[in-house]
Design an enzyme around this catalytic site. Sequence first.
Site, PDB file in Angstrom:
ATOM      1  N   ASN A  95       0.869  -1.181   0.105  1.00  0.00           N
ATOM      2  CA  ASN A  95      -0.144   0.112   0.208  1.00  0.00           C
ATOM      3  C   ASN A  95       0.650   1.251  -0.028  1.00  0.00           C
ATOM      4  O   ASN A  95       1.805   1.208   0.545  1.00  0.00           O
ATOM      5  CB  ASN A  95      -0.958  -0.052   1.142  1.00  0.00           C
ATOM      6  CG  ASN A  95      -0.312   0.765   2.256  1.00  0.00           C
ATOM      7  OD1 ASN A  95      -0.291   1.961   2.587  1.00  0.00           O
ATOM      8  ND2 ASN A  95       0.116  -0.226   3.402  1.00  0.00           N
ATOM      9  N   LEU A 103      -1.514   8.395   4.085  1.00  0.00           N
ATOM     10  CA  LEU A 103      -1.983   9.102   5.329  1.00  0.00           C
ATOM     11  C   LEU A 103      -3.167  10.186   4.952  1.00  0.00           C
ATOM     12  O   LEU A 103      -2.997  11.477   5.608  1.00  0.00           O
ATOM     13  CB  LEU A 103      -0.902   9.633   6.072  1.00  0.00           C
ATOM     14  CG  LEU A 103       0.171   8.438   6.680  1.00  0.00           C
ATOM     15  CD1 LEU A 103       1.287   9.320   7.302  1.00  0.00           C
ATOM     16  CD2 LEU A 103      -0.680   7.836   8.024  1.00  0.00           C
ATOM     17  N   CYS A 107       5.507   5.416   8.589  1.00  0.00           N
ATOM     18  CA  CYS A 107       5.056   5.388   7.238  1.00  0.00           C
ATOM     19  C   CYS A 107       5.830   5.485   6.209  1.00  0.00           C
ATOM     20  O   CYS A 107       6.477   6.605   5.990  1.00  0.00           O
ATOM     21  CB  CYS A 107       3.770   6.341   7.082  1.00  0.00           C
ATOM     22  SG  CYS A 107       3.196   6.356   5.566  1.00  0.00           S
ATOM     23  N   ILE A 166       5.494  -4.312  13.885  1.00  0.00           N
ATOM     24  CA  ILE A 166       6.242  -3.262  12.846  1.00  0.00           C
ATOM     25  C   ILE A 166       5.176  -2.779  11.987  1.00  0.00           C
ATOM     26  O   ILE A 166       4.211  -3.368  11.908  1.00  0.00           O
ATOM     27  CB  ILE A 166       7.507  -4.192  11.833  1.00  0.00           C
ATOM     28  CG1 ILE A 166       6.650  -5.054  11.284  1.00  0.00           C
ATOM     29  CG2 ILE A 166       8.582  -4.735  12.740  1.00  0.00           C
ATOM     30  CD1 ILE A 166       7.691  -5.790  10.467  1.00  0.00           C
TER      31      ILE A 166
HETATM   32  C1  SIN Z   1      -0.551   5.179   4.539  1.00  0.00           C
HETATM   33  O1  SIN Z   1      -1.392   5.837   4.807  1.00  0.00           O
HETATM   34  O2  SIN Z   1       0.266   5.274   3.734  1.00  0.00           O
HETATM   35  C2  SIN Z   1      -0.100   3.953   5.612  1.00  0.00           C
HETATM   36  C3  SIN Z   1       0.124   4.266   6.820  1.00  0.00           C
HETATM   37  C4  SIN Z   1       1.443   3.764   7.668  1.00  0.00           C
HETATM   38  O3  SIN Z   1       2.013   2.885   6.890  1.00  0.00           O
HETATM   39  O4  SIN Z   1       1.555   4.234   8.551  1.00  0.00           O
END
Ligand code: SIN
Length: 309
Positions: free
Chosen positions: A75, A79, A136, A197
Amino acid sequence: MTPVQAAPDLRVNLGGIAMKNPVMVASGTFGYGPEYADLVDLNQLGAMVVKGIHLEPTRGNETPRTFETASGLLNAIGLPNPGFDGFVKTYMPFLRQYDVPVIVNIWGRTVDEYAEVARRFNDVDGVHGLEINVSCPNIKEGSALFGTDLDMFRRVVDAVRARTRLPVIPKLAPNVGDIRAFACAAEACGANAISLINSFPALAIDAETRRPELANVTGGLSGPAIKPIALKLVWEAARAVSIPVVGIGGIFNATDAIEFLIAGADAVAIGTANFTHPGTAMETVRGIAEYLDRHGLARVGDLVGTLAA
Ligand code: SIN
């Protein structure tokens, strides 16, 4: 007459957060709660960690944002969030109806942003803790850098700790040289627990088009593919600190969760499994209780860190 055996005690104190059981749902995989309320009895969760909150609303990355890999999910959501005010107004009245600790995952692009969003939550009723998202892999400024540079990591945790009355839980990145250094730094900066993690930075390519599968090019890999990596890092981190540890990474059933507890996690968070089987957390709670019963263990804490190595 055979004595009636009491049900195992599943309660966990996660650095000041009292949980009925050790099974949480991981940030970013459970929305803000209402999305799953028709599918899961939220009151039965150990705790709920909501998707990352920033000071201001953000849109996240362009699509495609997800791609399924062999035994995993890649993914690069980026955020997206309703911002502090939007979250408090839209979601907190809903969350306050439930008897479940709410842990808010927070993020910023600078140390000051982390500190400020943490400070604002001091006045929000019904929030039990803050998970600091320093890991992230999908945004250009902040997050991942704070999670992989030890000095930056300390600065963020210190700043958040100084501004909040709530328990703080830094969420560690897997792609660091020595996870123990980050775990110990979190403890030294006053963190109440650590979670680990986050997803592992990764890339998927369409061979026909020679293009990346994600608009962001790279993303974070989660799901069963990363479970053995997560177990090893949890095992190392848990032996290095005395604060509680939340194990995350490819937990799809009670056996997976039990492995994390044996590795040293005090609690676990279900992540990617929520997308395919929302009942996973509930089934995991039942499966842990059944395992403790079968092994004659009175408390879930009796299982934690019992790896025979
Ligand atoms: C994301 O929103 O890209 C994922 C969130 C994360 O990995 O903390």
